[in-house]
Design an enzyme around this catalytic site. Structure first.
Site, PDB file in Angstrom:
ATOM      1  CD  GLU A 145      11.853  38.871  22.896  1.00 37.45           C
ATOM      2  OE1 GLU A 145      10.664  39.195  23.050  1.00 37.45           O
ATOM      3  OE2 GLU A 145      12.294  38.458  21.818  1.00 37.45           O
TER       4      GLU A 145
HETATM    5  C1  TNX Z   1      10.049  41.206  20.321  1.00 33.77           C
HETATM    6  S1  TNX Z   1      11.751  43.534  19.892  1.00 33.77           S
HETATM    7  C2  TNX Z   1      11.285  40.863  19.826  1.00 33.77           C
HETATM    8  C3  TNX Z   1      11.380  40.186  18.523  1.00 33.77           C
HETATM    9  C4  TNX Z   1      10.033  39.913  17.949  1.00 33.77           C
HETATM   10  C5  TNX Z   1       9.127  41.094  18.170  1.00 33.77           C
HETATM   11  C6  TNX Z   1       7.804  40.959  17.520  1.00 33.77           C
HETATM   12  C7  TNX Z   1      12.801  42.561  20.341  1.00 33.77           C
HETATM   13  C8  TNX Z   1      14.070  43.118  20.720  1.00 33.77           C
HETATM   14  N1  TNX Z   1      12.467  41.272  20.383  1.00 33.77           N
HETATM   15  O1  TNX Z   1      12.127  39.001  18.660  1.00 33.77           O
HETATM   16  O2  TNX Z   1      10.179  39.648  16.590  1.00 33.77           O
HETATM   17  O3  TNX Z   1       8.964  41.258  19.542  1.00 33.77           O
HETATM   18  O4  TNX Z   1       7.070  42.135  17.625  1.00 33.77           O
END
Ligand code: TNX
Length: 535
Positions: free
Chosen positions: A339
């Protein structure tokens, strides 16, 4: 009922040299105790062993039982003794020397096996023998034995309590070598004690990796001596504005030690170049999003990035990876990589390709969330598939292994249903059956079993701040993931699994685990006596 006469014999300093002789002595002279019907195949074990052949007999675990192990397995033997004591109150000696009265023995040894986690457990009327591919395999066998010890003793046979352990043979080996759980200690901080409790339960269900998500926008949770403000400033709060917290290097080393005692590998994660707000507040020189960073206690993602074109950033990362790697005996270092929405794509790729060799320089193998597959990476690097199947397939194309954590199936922070108290639902609602009914080996057409390193169940902590809340989301679903990692699909069935799951309540009660009592599982209400002390 007639009380069997118990012929007794002494083992003087039997221990290692006498191991074989002691087995022979036991089988000749130990008292034969006939227990009414026992069935090893009916013991509610999780994860389900590969091959169970019940004999109908039982091993009488009592105050005259002793454990004998080779030197290399003394740690495992001591662990077994401790756990027998906490379940039954019995104090079972390990490699007893001198005039200890012993009727029956539990013998631990290693032998050549194809897989270091393979084991063979034989529960006979007079002896239990465990033979395993390594100390880790013996440790796994011990968990099977713990699960086979009944909750209550059968005290009609003698003037002291005896726990009849159902007899037979178990040959077992896991499907995947990496069977993991992840804990997000960044959004909300969890104490060393909380982590230890999680490790205890993981070990009982044969999970062997704990991935700690140590840094994120809301908090930096691991002391780095060369950059002290990371924790002083970056560790000072958490989601919701609470006090946050961090592990000193001694705390982290203690977690690593405790995990190693349970044959669990710790995988540290420093998430970058996104999810880095807390570090950028501590050291604004790292920041690359053009804004003045401030402590953040909300739950949005994707707004932070480091400056990927600044050499200082890589000098900083070198220090962080060096200090954490020095405290981490396991083979992996997780660099996050998810992300990074405000990092330009070419900057992102440049960054991941510069960080990979830093991690390798400190002797570690890189793991990254599936986005890292956009970069040109070494085939030793692992992609953790959480969201994007195309990324995972891309990783396979580069010869990389994939760690399966698809959010729709394996995220412990997803709500069970619309009424769930904690958790999110951006990926799915995941009831206890949905969490279990899928097959990692065939989950994605582009990922063959040979490409799969294993599976991992992440628990993100935006909505949970106490161990009770953590347990509500993790249990009982974590047990299903342990079985998905261990037992091949052909041996799994939800209808049968849910009965074994329902029978875990005495263990949950003993461990004070506040699990979510899903209506999909016919829970057995435990009626546990106080542990009986034989003395
Ligand atoms: C996505 S899973 C994210 C996290 C969040 C999560 C909540 C991932 C690699 N990144 O930063 O905590 O969703 O479900």
């Amino acid at each position: 009922m007639k009380t069997p006469s118990l012929s007794r014999f002494l083992i003087r300093g039997a221990a290692i040299a006498g191991l074989v002789a002691a087995v022979a002595a036991c089988t000749q002279e130990a008292p034969r105790i006939v227990f009414p019907e026992t069935d090893l195949a009916a013991v509610p074990m999780i994860p389900k062993p590969l091959d169970v052949a019940p004999s109908g007999t039982a091993f009488g675990l009592d105050r005259f039982t002793a454990i004998y192990s080779t030197e290399a397995l003394e740690g495992v033997a001591g662990f077994l003794s401790e756990k027998i004591q906490s379940k039954t109150g019995l104090r079972i000696p390990v490699n007893a020397e001198g005039e200890t009265e012993v009727h029956r023995g539990i013998y631990l040894s290693t032998s050549e096996m194809d897989n270091p986690e393979a084991y063979h457990l034989r529960i006979g009327p007079d002896s239990v023998t465990i033979s395993a591919g390594s100390a880790q395999g013996a440790f796994l066998a011990i968990q099977t034995l713990r699960q086979a010890i009944p909750e209550t003793s059968n005290d009609t046979l003698a003037e002291y309590p005896i726990w009849p352990v159902p007899g037979g043979e178990i040959r077992d080996v896991p499907q995947f070598g990496y069977r993991g759980a992840m804990l997000d200690v960044a959004r909300h901080f969890f104490s060393v004690e909380d982590v230890k409790k999680y490790l205890d339960v993981m070990a009982y269900y044969k999970l062997n990796v704990l991935h700690l998500h140590l840094t994120d926008d809301q908090g930096w949770r691991i002391e780095i001596k060369s950059w002290p403000k990371l924790t002083e400033v970056g560790g000072s709060t958490e989601v919701g504005g609470g006090p946050g917290g961090f592990y000193t290097q001694e705390d982290y080393a203690e977690i690593v030690r405790y995990a190693a005692e349970r044959h669990i590998t710790i995988v540290p994660e420093v998430d970058m170049p996104g999810h880095t707000n807390a570090a950028s507040v501590a050291y604004p020189i790292l920041n690359g999003n053009g804004k003045t960073p401030e402590l953040y206690t909300g739950t949005h993602v994707g707004f932070s990035t480091w400056d990927t074109r600044k050499d200082t950033v890589y000098a900083f990362i070198d220090d962080v990876v060096r200090e954490i790697s020095a405290l981490t005996p396991g083979p992996y270092f997780h660099i996050g990589g998810d992300e990074s929405h405000v990092t330009r794509k070419d900057d992102y790729i440049y960054f991941i390709e510069r960080v990979e060799p830093i991690v390798q320089k400190y002797g570690k193998r890189v793991i990254g969330w599936d986005e890292v597959a956009h970069a040109d990476l070494d085939s030793s690097t692992v992609a953790q598939f959480w969201a994007d199947e195309e990324n995972a397939t891309r990783a396979v194309g580069k010869g990389m292994k994939v760690l399966l954590s698809p959010a729709r199936k394996a995220y412990l922070d997803m709500q069970y249903d619309t009424l769930s108290e904690y958790g999110l639902h951006w990926a799915a609602y995941i009831p206890v059956d949905t969490a279990y009914i899928w097959d990692p080996s065939t989950y994605s057409a582009g990922i063959a079993p040979k490409d799969i390193l294993g599976i991992e169940a992440p628990l993100w902590s935006e909505t949970i701040s106490t161990i009770e809340e953590l347990e509500y989301l993790a249990f009982p679903r974590l047990l299903g993931y342990s079985e998905l990692g261990w037992t091949p699909a052909a041996k799994r069935s939800w209808d049968e699994y849910k009965l074994r799951l329902a029978a875990q309540t005495p263990y949950f009660k003993r461990m004070d685990i506040r699990y979510y009592p899903s209506a999909l599982v016919p829970w057995e209400v435990p009626d546990l006596p106080e542990p009986q002390n034989p003395d």
